[in-house]
Write a protein that holds these residues in place. Structure first.
Motif, PDB file in Angstrom:
ATOM      1  N   LYS A  65       0.860  -1.180   0.000  1.00 50.11           N
ATOM      2  CA  LYS A  65       0.000   0.000   0.000  1.00 50.11           C
ATOM      3  C   LYS A  65       0.895   1.230   0.000  1.00 50.11           C
ATOM      4  CE  LYS A  65      -4.105  -1.868   2.273  1.00 50.11           C
ATOM      5  NZ  LYS A  65      -3.707  -3.272   2.138  1.00 50.11           N
ATOM      6  N   ILE A  66       0.746   2.044  -0.994  1.00 50.66           N
ATOM      7  CA  ILE A  66       1.561   3.244  -1.166  1.00 50.66           C
ATOM      8  C   ILE A  66       0.671   4.461  -0.963  1.00 50.66           C
ATOM      9  CG2 ILE A  66       3.066   4.524  -2.733  1.00 50.66           C
ATOM     10  CD1 ILE A  66       3.623   1.899  -4.180  1.00 50.66           C
ATOM     11  N   SER A  67       1.149   5.389  -0.137  1.00 50.61           N
ATOM     12  CA  SER A  67       0.372   6.598   0.122  1.00 50.61           C
ATOM     13  C   SER A  67       1.263   7.818  -0.001  1.00 50.61           C
ATOM     14  CB  SER A  67      -0.271   6.549   1.512  1.00 50.61           C
ATOM     15  OG  SER A  67       0.713   6.469   2.520  1.00 50.61           O
ATOM     16  N   LEU A  68       0.711   8.882  -0.504  1.00 54.01           N
ATOM     17  CA  LEU A  68       1.403  10.161  -0.646  1.00 54.01           C
ATOM     18  C   LEU A  68       0.656  11.197   0.175  1.00 54.01           C
ATOM     19  CD1 LEU A  68       2.109  10.191  -4.495  1.00 54.01           C
ATOM     20  CD2 LEU A  68       3.761   9.784  -2.682  1.00 54.01           C
ATOM     21  N   MET A  69       1.437  12.072   0.823  1.00 61.27           N
ATOM     22  CA  MET A  69       0.832  13.137   1.599  1.00 61.27           C
ATOM     23  C   MET A  69       1.609  14.423   1.362  1.00 61.27           C
ATOM     24  SD  MET A  69       1.000  15.216   4.499  1.00 61.27           S
ATOM     25  CE  MET A  69       2.156  14.469   5.652  1.00 61.27           C
ATOM     26  N   ALA A  70       0.929  15.478   1.091  1.00 59.85           N
ATOM     27  CA  ALA A  70       1.554  16.784   0.910  1.00 59.85           C
ATOM     28  C   ALA A  70       0.699  17.825   1.625  1.00 59.85           C
ATOM     29  CB  ALA A  70       1.694  17.115  -0.567  1.00 59.85           C
ATOM     30  N   MET A  71       1.374  18.724   2.336  1.00 54.61           N
ATOM     31  CA  MET A  71       0.659  19.746   3.079  1.00 54.61           C
ATOM     32  C   MET A  71       1.434  21.049   2.987  1.00 54.61           C
ATOM     33  SD  MET A  71      -0.644  19.766   7.049  1.00 54.61           S
ATOM     34  CE  MET A  71       1.025  19.614   7.675  1.00 54.61           C
ATOM     35  N   ASP A  72       0.776  22.101   2.634  1.00 52.64           N
ATOM     36  CA  ASP A  72       1.376  23.414   2.554  1.00 52.64           C
ATOM     37  C   ASP A  72       0.563  24.351   3.438  1.00 52.64           C
ATOM     38  OD1 ASP A  72       3.468  25.052   0.815  1.00 52.64           O
ATOM     39  OD2 ASP A  72       1.656  26.278   1.045  1.00 52.64           O
ATOM     40  N   VAL A  73       1.244  24.951   4.448  1.00 54.05           N
ATOM     41  CA  VAL A  73       0.571  25.798   5.423  1.00 54.05           C
ATOM     42  C   VAL A  73       1.252  27.163   5.453  1.00 54.05           C
ATOM     43  CG1 VAL A  73      -0.095  26.069   7.840  1.00 54.05           C
ATOM     44  CG2 VAL A  73      -0.052  23.800   6.800  1.00 54.05           C
ATOM     45  N   TYR A  74       0.439  28.170   5.395  1.00 52.15           N
ATOM     46  CA  TYR A  74       0.964  29.538   5.589  1.00 52.15           C
ATOM     47  C   TYR A  74       0.388  30.068   6.879  1.00 52.15           C
ATOM     48  CZ  TYR A  74       2.400  34.333   4.782  1.00 52.15           C
ATOM     49  OH  TYR A  74       2.986  35.562   4.914  1.00 52.15           O
ATOM     50  N   LEU A 131       5.075  26.868   5.241  1.00 52.00           N
ATOM     51  CA  LEU A 131       5.685  25.602   5.658  1.00 52.00           C
ATOM     52  C   LEU A 131       5.121  24.481   4.789  1.00 52.00           C
ATOM     53  CD1 LEU A 131       7.501  24.089   7.663  1.00 52.00           C
ATOM     54  CD2 LEU A 131       5.470  23.759   9.096  1.00 52.00           C
ATOM     55  N   PHE A 132       5.990  23.717   4.117  1.00 55.32           N
ATOM     56  CA  PHE A 132       5.586  22.599   3.247  1.00 55.32           C
ATOM     57  C   PHE A 132       6.099  21.296   3.828  1.00 55.32           C
ATOM     58  CE2 PHE A 132       6.666  19.569  -0.090  1.00 55.32           C
ATOM     59  CZ  PHE A 132       5.417  19.392  -0.680  1.00 55.32           C
ATOM     60  N   ILE A 133       5.205  20.304   3.895  1.00 53.70           N
ATOM     61  CA  ILE A 133       5.565  18.974   4.377  1.00 53.70           C
ATOM     62  C   ILE A 133       5.121  17.959   3.332  1.00 53.70           C
ATOM     63  CG2 ILE A 133       5.288  17.266   6.193  1.00 53.70           C
ATOM     64  CD1 ILE A 133       4.602  19.505   8.104  1.00 53.70           C
ATOM     65  N   GLY A 134       5.999  17.118   2.867  1.00 50.49           N
ATOM     66  CA  GLY A 134       5.683  16.059   1.921  1.00 50.49           C
ATOM     67  C   GLY A 134       6.124  14.712   2.455  1.00 50.49           C
ATOM     68  N   ASN A 135       5.279  13.671   2.220  1.00 49.56           N
ATOM     69  CA  ASN A 135       5.611  12.349   2.755  1.00 49.56           C
ATOM     70  C   ASN A 135       5.131  11.278   1.790  1.00 49.56           C
ATOM     71  OD1 ASN A 135       4.365   9.858   4.447  1.00 49.56           O
ATOM     72  ND2 ASN A 135       6.259  10.559   5.392  1.00 49.56           N
ATOM     73  N   VAL A 136       5.958  10.264   1.565  1.00 47.81           N
ATOM     74  CA  VAL A 136       5.583   9.078   0.812  1.00 47.81           C
ATOM     75  C   VAL A 136       5.893   7.875   1.690  1.00 47.81           C
ATOM     76  CG1 VAL A 136       7.828   9.043  -0.343  1.00 47.81           C
ATOM     77  CG2 VAL A 136       5.923   7.731  -1.285  1.00 47.81           C
ATOM     78  N   SER A 137       4.891   6.957   1.799  1.00 47.06           N
ATOM     79  CA  SER A 137       5.075   5.796   2.667  1.00 47.06           C
ATOM     80  C   SER A 137       4.636   4.528   1.941  1.00 47.06           C
ATOM     81  CB  SER A 137       4.278   5.952   3.965  1.00 47.06           C
ATOM     82  OG  SER A 137       2.890   6.049   3.697  1.00 47.06           O
ATOM     83  N   VAL A 138       5.279   3.419   2.255  1.00 48.32           N
ATOM     84  CA  VAL A 138       4.990   2.111   1.672  1.00 48.32           C
ATOM     85  C   VAL A 138       4.821   1.123   2.815  1.00 48.32           C
ATOM     86  CG1 VAL A 138       5.764   0.291   0.135  1.00 48.32           C
ATOM     87  CG2 VAL A 138       6.325   2.669  -0.378  1.00 48.32           C
TER      88      VAL A 138
END
Length: 469
Positions: A65-74, A131-138
């Motif tokens: 199971k592969i998931s991508l997460m991206a969050m950009d907060v000002y 602030l930018f946070i990016g994550n990829v998980s397997v």
């Protein structure tokens, strides 16, 4: 006649339905139409497609199971961190090669700095800003106690059951279509028999009228014939109404408008003398080809897989995970705080502890459901075997009845011929002659019933064998 007038008359006649031609339909054409328009069958086919999608969904559990997460907060959040200042000692090189502070020890045990540097108070400002946070998980399951395999097998059984349900629905549609078709055929032929009987009585009426004019018959004889003729006319009306209703029912079954003009005929294969061509397969076939047999078998196997699924809830789950996270943003003293990423790898183990017997009781419940499914399978199989034997008996009886009805009609026709000769020479009464004609009509009707009953019995036998397609 003027051609324009003729064309107008022709157009009016066609508009009023004078030239409407009934559409001839065979039983094969009716079956094809019913299979195409039946809503229940269409729903069964959609259910089959749904089951296939469900099976593919469960099969995907074998893969990572592969998931991508991206969050950009000002954020407008900001603040300052104040560090108190003070005196910093100055270190010098000692004889032993170490650095020591230049201090003097007081009598009370305190120290006095001989040389020092003043460190003023410091204020460090920070701002959140963008602030930018990016994550990829397997995540890949290594061991799940068999729940993925059991669930996938149950999904595949669901596909098999849905496919057999389509077959079962098709056979039910074909039986319903055959019943409607042969009811229409029976109604049409009964109407033909009624017309033939009326024509026979009309001929007798003309003969009696001629004999009455010559003084060789009585008015009472003529009235007897006319009473029978009126009854025949009523029978024709009833037969026609029955025929119309049967045609409407057939149109409803095959998806045609109820007011469609349709014509049906008895299949040519039934016109042979002995009727053996409708099916001479060896009786005693098994029920293994029936879709119902496969469905109940799949239900039992699904209950067995459900036991495995319940057991898997008491076993550990092991999975390996890997992720990569990237962080960008924030300011500290006017400079970007973070602009980097980090990778992580881990193994997760989940071991359920059944303190209160919830999982154990669930396994016991699944086992009980499996036993119930096996008992229901045995019961259903016995019912299908009994149904097959009954259909075989009905089919054999229908074949025998058809032969008897044909012989009875031949005898009735010969009896009519002999009775007519006897009546014409005065050796038989009119009442006896009309009784013979009435018997001929009944034998004709019985033959029509026997023919349709044999065809329907053969259809039911094919369904009981699982051979109706």
């Amino acid at each position: 006649m003027n051609m324009r007038v003729f064309a107008m008359v022709l157009l009016c006649m066609m508009t009023q339905g004078a030239f409407v031609v009934a559409q001839p339909l065979t039983v094969e054409e009716c079956r094809a139409r019913a299979m195409e328009h039946n809503r229940t069958l269409s729903a069964a086919k959609v259910k089959l497609e749904q089951s296939r999608f469900d099976a593919k969904s469960y099969k995907a559990n074998y893969f990572p199971k592969i998931s991508l997460m991206a969050m950009d907060v000002y954020s407008l959040a900001e603040g300052a961190l104040v560090l108190d200042g003070g005196k910093l000692p100055i270190y010098s090189l000692a004889a032993d090669g170490t650095f020591v502070p230049d201090v003097t020890m007081n009598a009370d045990g305190t120290y006095r700095l001989n040389q020092y540097a003043d460190f003023p108070d410091q204020e460090i400002e920070w701002k959140m800003k963008n602030l930018f946070i990016g994550n990829v998980s397997v995540e890949e399951p290594l061991y799940t106690g068999g729940k993925i395999t059991a669930a996938y097998k149950m999904a595949k059984l669901g596909v098999d059951m849905a496919g057999e349900n389509v077959r079962m629905t098709e056979s039910e549609v074909l039986v319903k279509t055959d019943e409607a078709f042969y009811q229409a055929v029976r109604a049409k032929e009964l109407a033909d028999v009624a017309y033939s009987y009326r024509d026979m009585l009309k001929e007798l009426e003309r003969n009696v009228e001629a004999a009455l004019r010559q003084g060789m018959s009585t008015r009472n004889d003529l009235l007897k014939v006319q009473v029978k003729l009126n009854e025949a006319e009523l029978s024709i009306q009833r037969a026609e109404n029955g025929h119309k209703l049967a045609i409407m029912n057939l149109c409803h079954v095959i998806g045609m408008p109820l007011d469609s003009e349709v014509e049906v005929e008895m299949p040519e294969s039934m016109e042979v003398a002995d009727g053996q061509d409708v099916g001479e397969e060896v009786l005693g076939a098994s029920i293994a080809s029936r879709p119902e047999y496969a469905i109940v078998g799949s239900k039992t196997e699904m209950a067995r897989q459900n036991v495995k699924l319940a057991k898997s809830e008491r076993l550990p789950d092991v999975a390996v995970m890997a992720s990569y996270t990237y962080l960008d943003g924030g300011e500290l003293q006017g400079r970007k705080l973070a602009n980097n990423g980090a990778a992580a790898v881990g193994v997760a183990v989940k071991l359920p502890i059944d303190l209160f017997g919830g999982a154990s009781n669930k396994v016991r419940s699944a086992r009980a459901a499996h036993q119930i499914a096996m008992l229901e399978q045995q019961e259903m199989n016995e019912r299908m075997e009994l149904e097959l034997l009954q259909c075989q008996n009905v089919y054999e009886e229908a074949k025998s009845e058809l032969q008897l009805r044909k012989k009875a009609l031949e005898q009735a026709a010969e009896n009519v011929r002999l009775s007519k000769q006897q009546y014409e020479v005065g050796f038989e009464t009119l009442s006896d002659y009309m009784a013979v004609q009435s018997m001929w009509e009944q034998c004709n009707a019985n033959l029509v019933h026997a023919r349709c009953q044999l065809l329907l019995a053969y259809t039911q036998l094919q369904k009981a064998r699982g051979e109706l397609r």
